[in-house]
Write a protein that holds these residues in place. Sequence first.
Motif, short mmCIF file in Angstrom:
data_model
loop_
_atom_site.label_atom_id
_atom_site.label_comp_id
_atom_site.label_asym_id
_atom_site.label_seq_id
_atom_site.Cartn_x
_atom_site.Cartn_y
_atom_site.Cartn_z
N ASP A 1 0.83 -1.21 0.00
CA ASP A 1 0.00 0.00 0.00
C ASP A 1 0.85 1.25 0.00
O ASP A 1 0.45 2.29 -0.52
N ALA A 2 2.05 1.19 0.58
CA ALA A 2 2.94 2.34 0.68
C ALA A 2 3.96 2.34 -0.45
O ALA A 2 5.04 2.87 -0.31
N LEU A 3 3.61 1.75 -1.57
CA LEU A 3 4.53 1.55 -2.68
C LEU A 3 5.06 2.87 -3.21
O LEU A 3 4.30 3.79 -3.51
N GLU A 4 6.37 2.93 -3.32
CA GLU A 4 7.04 4.08 -3.92
C GLU A 4 7.26 3.80 -5.40
O GLU A 4 7.51 2.66 -5.77
N PRO A 5 7.22 4.83 -6.23
CA PRO A 5 7.49 4.59 -7.64
C PRO A 5 8.94 4.17 -7.87
O PRO A 5 9.82 4.51 -7.10
N PHE A 6 9.14 3.41 -8.93
CA PHE A 6 10.49 3.12 -9.40
C PHE A 6 10.89 4.33 -10.24
O PHE A 6 10.15 4.75 -11.13
N VAL A 7 12.06 4.90 -9.94
CA VAL A 7 12.52 6.09 -10.65
C VAL A 7 13.95 5.86 -11.13
O VAL A 7 14.79 5.37 -10.38
N GLN B 1 23.98 21.58 -22.81
CA GLN B 1 23.86 20.91 -24.10
C GLN B 1 23.35 19.48 -23.97
O GLN B 1 23.12 18.80 -24.96
N ARG B 2 23.20 19.02 -22.74
CA ARG B 2 22.73 17.66 -22.47
C ARG B 2 21.25 17.70 -22.08
O ARG B 2 20.71 18.77 -21.81
N THR B 3 20.64 16.52 -22.02
CA THR B 3 19.25 16.42 -21.58
C THR B 3 19.13 15.29 -20.59
O THR B 3 19.64 14.18 -20.82
N LYS B 4 18.47 15.56 -19.48
CA LYS B 4 18.21 14.55 -18.46
C LYS B 4 16.82 13.96 -18.69
O LYS B 4 15.84 14.69 -18.79
N LEU B 5 16.77 12.63 -18.78
CA LEU B 5 15.51 11.91 -18.88
C LEU B 5 15.28 11.20 -17.55
O LEU B 5 16.16 10.50 -17.06
N THR B 6 14.11 11.41 -16.98
CA THR B 6 13.71 10.72 -15.77
C THR B 6 12.45 9.93 -16.07
O THR B 6 11.50 10.46 -16.65
N VAL B 7 12.47 8.66 -15.70
CA VAL B 7 11.30 7.80 -15.85
C VAL B 7 10.83 7.42 -14.45
O VAL B 7 11.62 6.94 -13.64
N SER B 8 9.56 7.67 -14.19
CA SER B 8 8.93 7.27 -12.93
C SER B 8 7.85 6.27 -13.28
O SER B 8 7.05 6.50 -14.19
N TRP B 9 7.80 5.16 -12.54
CA TRP B 9 6.96 4.02 -12.94
C TRP B 9 6.26 3.47 -11.71
O TRP B 9 6.90 3.21 -10.69
N LEU B 10 4.93 3.28 -11.79
CA LEU B 10 4.16 2.80 -10.64
C LEU B 10 2.94 2.03 -11.13
O LEU B 10 2.30 2.43 -12.10
N PRO B 11 2.60 0.92 -10.48
CA PRO B 11 1.38 0.19 -10.86
C PRO B 11 0.13 1.03 -10.62
O PRO B 11 0.10 1.87 -9.70
N ILE B 12 -0.88 0.81 -11.45
CA ILE B 12 -2.18 1.42 -11.22
C ILE B 12 -3.24 0.32 -11.26
O ILE B 12 -3.03 -0.72 -11.89
N ARG C 1 1.04 -5.39 -6.64
CA ARG C 1 1.87 -4.32 -6.06
C ARG C 1 3.09 -4.91 -5.36
O ARG C 1 4.19 -4.39 -5.45
N ALA C 2 2.90 -6.04 -4.67
CA ALA C 2 4.02 -6.70 -4.00
C ALA C 2 5.02 -7.24 -5.03
O ALA C 2 6.24 -7.16 -4.82
N THR C 3 4.54 -7.77 -6.14
CA THR C 3 5.43 -8.25 -7.21
C THR C 3 6.26 -7.08 -7.74
O THR C 3 7.48 -7.21 -7.91
N PHE C 4 5.61 -5.95 -8.00
CA PHE C 4 6.32 -4.76 -8.48
C PHE C 4 7.37 -4.33 -7.46
O PHE C 4 8.53 -4.09 -7.81
N ALA C 5 6.98 -4.26 -6.19
CA ALA C 5 7.91 -3.83 -5.14
C ALA C 5 9.12 -4.74 -5.03
O ALA C 5 10.23 -4.29 -4.78
#
Length: 174
Positions: free
Chosen positions: A12-18, A128-139, A146-150
């Motif tokens: 329930d307290a799942l944090e996103p994967f970033v 001149q560079r670009t930072k890409l950030t991906v944030s990923w979370l189950p919905i 959710r436990a599998t993802f965690a």
Amino acid sequence: MPLSSQTAASADALEPFVISRSFDAPRPLLWQALTDPERMAKWWGPKGFPVIAAKMDFRPGGSYLYGLRTPDGGAMWGRFIYEEIEEPARIVVITSFSDEKGGLARHPMSPTWPLETRSIFSLEDEGQRTKLTVSWLPINATDEERATFAGARDGMQKGWDGTLDQLADYLAGL
């Protein structure tokens, strides 16, 4: 097997994967690599899983359907449903595994993987560079999903590292 109350509570307290990576490319070029199906086909997916099909309707409510060739010669399908597009800074998608027609499907190697996840791709200028950030979370996920993802963070790290390595190689070759 039922989840323990401790596992369910932690899900329930799942944090996103970033994950973040800086690329030696201007933001418009990185944006194109994320939004053009021919460009994405050159780098998208885990290492050793080349893109074999790609169809993109890049607009809110549109989709990206792609097929990957698995190392054993089979095919694995996935899809994005675009929720938000803020050019050239942010893309929000619902991601899932699919069949070759784009219908929702279970992960072919993990039956308790969440059916749907939300991915947020954010691009930021760094000179001149670009930072890409991906944030990923189950919905819309069950406690088990959710436990599998965690519990899969190490695998997600390795998978995304490989994908971002391929993106860096693609951009370096332009």
